[in-house]
Design an enzyme around this catalytic site. Sequence first.
Site, PDB file in Angstrom:
ATOM      1  N   GLU A 117       0.836  -1.218   0.000  1.00  0.00           N
ATOM      2  CA  GLU A 117       0.000   0.000   0.000  1.00  0.00           C
ATOM      3  C   GLU A 117       0.865   1.259   0.000  1.00  0.00           C
ATOM      4  O   GLU A 117       0.824   2.078   0.929  1.00  0.00           O
ATOM      5  CB  GLU A 117      -0.951  -0.008   1.197  1.00  0.00           C
ATOM      6  N   GLU A 121      -5.465  -8.299  -1.116  1.00  0.00           N
ATOM      7  CA  GLU A 121      -6.146  -8.105   0.180  1.00  0.00           C
ATOM      8  C   GLU A 121      -7.607  -7.774  -0.072  1.00  0.00           C
ATOM      9  O   GLU A 121      -7.910  -6.954  -0.956  1.00  0.00           O
ATOM     10  CB  GLU A 121      -5.541  -6.949   0.986  1.00  0.00           C
TER      11      GLU A 121
HETATM   12  C1  BG6 Z   1      -4.426  -2.937   4.820  1.00  0.00           C
HETATM   13  C2  BG6 Z   1      -3.082  -3.374   5.301  1.00  0.00           C
HETATM   14  O1  BG6 Z   1      -4.445  -1.554   4.848  1.00  0.00           O
HETATM   15  O2  BG6 Z   1      -5.560  -3.273   5.546  1.00  0.00           O
HETATM   16  C3  BG6 Z   1      -3.088  -4.502   6.320  1.00  0.00           C
HETATM   17  O3  BG6 Z   1      -2.230  -3.696   4.230  1.00  0.00           O
HETATM   18  C4  BG6 Z   1      -4.265  -4.311   7.249  1.00  0.00           C
HETATM   19  O4  BG6 Z   1      -1.852  -4.517   6.966  1.00  0.00           O
HETATM   20  C5  BG6 Z   1      -5.549  -4.375   6.431  1.00  0.00           C
HETATM   21  O5  BG6 Z   1      -4.294  -5.200   8.305  1.00  0.00           O
HETATM   22  C6  BG6 Z   1      -6.824  -4.317   7.247  1.00  0.00           C
HETATM   23  O6  BG6 Z   1      -6.803  -3.206   8.093  1.00  0.00           O
HETATM   24  P1  BG6 Z   1      -7.065  -3.347   9.646  1.00  0.00           P
HETATM   25  O7  BG6 Z   1      -6.859  -2.000  10.200  1.00  0.00           O
HETATM   26  O8  BG6 Z   1      -8.481  -3.814   9.762  1.00  0.00           O
HETATM   27  O9  BG6 Z   1      -6.099  -4.349  10.137  1.00  0.00           O
END
Ligand code: BG6
Length: 481
Positions: A184, A378
């Site tokens: 990211e 993701e």
């Molecule tokens: C992304 C990141 O922004 O979102 C991860 O690459 C992160 O590291 C994921 O865990 C989900 O966000 P969060 O805050 O719910 O863990």
Amino acid sequence: MFEKLTSFPENFLWGGATAANQLEGAYLEGGKGLTTVDLIPVGPNRFPIAMGNLDSFQPKEDEFYPSHEAIDFYHRYKEDIALFAEMGFKCFRLSIAWARIFPNGDDVEPNEAGLQFYDDVFDELLKYNIEPVVTICHFDVPVHLVKIYGGWKNRKMIEFFETYAKTLFNRYKDKVKYWMTFNEINMLLHLPYIGAGIVLQEGEDKQQILYQAAHHELVASALAVKACHEIIPSAKIGCMLAAGTVYPYTSNPDDVWKAMEQDRESFFFIDVQSKGAYPGYTKRFFREHGIHIEMQPEDADILMQNTVDYIGFSYYASRCTSTDPEILKDQTEGNVFGSVKNPYLDASEWGWTIDPKGLRITCNQLHDRYGKPLFIVENGLGATDVLLDNDTVEDDYRIDYLDRHFAEMAEAIQDGVEILGYTSWGPIDLVSAGTGEMKKRYGYIYVDRNNDGTGTLRRVKKKSFHWYKEVIANQGAQYFK
Ligand code: BG6
């Protein structure tokens, strides 16, 4: 000639995605050094530190740091990988903790124990024919580099990163075929300490500092692409964008333009990484905001000659914006990016907008813009789970979320978008990057661990574990009917 597809492609990489600091724990074992994320506590100081407004160079006794133990993947990776294999994973996305390899970041020699740990993890994955997908830097910078050099503010970081990346390519060239440079990368503008080890000093010009740091990361990323292509010619190396199309709240051209500008704030990074040059809209933005980027004469060529092979991205939510101050008041959460509440969409418990069709839109948009394969690295639903007496979790809400996103991913493929694979975020419950909580769970596998660090760390299969296994086994054929 125009035959209808009947399933996801045969070589589609189904799997899950993680980051070292959110699951490994063992934060000082095997010679590892301290990283930025090891110094971000849970509680009121978390956001000021993550945003670079408060420094944190030493752990404090009265703070709780979730990365220190996380879910102890460092000692339990065999058990966890066996569970991923049972689900039929074709790939597993993980990041390497920079400070396991170079504890200080500027060390002359790498740390053998750190290198060996990832060798062992890769061997375990390959034993089950699970392809490792490796992020070189996922929100962690050795803290020594922040203290001495100021993190990515400093051009010296390019050299340290290049050495680190080359060390990885040389060591793992026979084991890892898929790489990504910075997780990211556009997060640097929103969470400077998490994204780039940047602590902002009073009176500093924030935009100037952040875009200069962005330039350093972009050159470092291009040099890593170069080294990867030279050392492992058969490998693919990509960038990684925190994606999610910005919608205009209305059809007022001013709203439409603002949405486009917000999209471009993120696309700037990928335009450079994928097309090899600073776009005109960024040059104009710099000119009009008095931002001056120090570049070396060779930088333009480095960027142009070393573009990425694929576009990796995270997608959790679409965003929405307006030029109307009244509408702007109604904001919602969502992966750090501010967004106006979209009246057509629901949100998760944490206020993140749920928009499956937005995934199809984002895929098509990235495909049209870059014309390169995409990798959805993701996506997922963070939710509170309840462990039932019969030792399972009935997470139908998660299944519903994923099911609706898979349906749209299948639509995107039928639209002609090439997608290499899909790794859902946190296939096993892990620490939240945003809040530091354990309670915000994404996994198919439940981990008995609480926000305060209590719990046995036992692993339990959720209902979604069996569901995902079926989807993979059927190559998602149900989405092509
Ligand atoms: C992304 C990141 O922004 O979102 C991860 O690459 C992160 O590291 C994921 O865990 C989900 O966000 P969060 O805050 O719910 O863990």
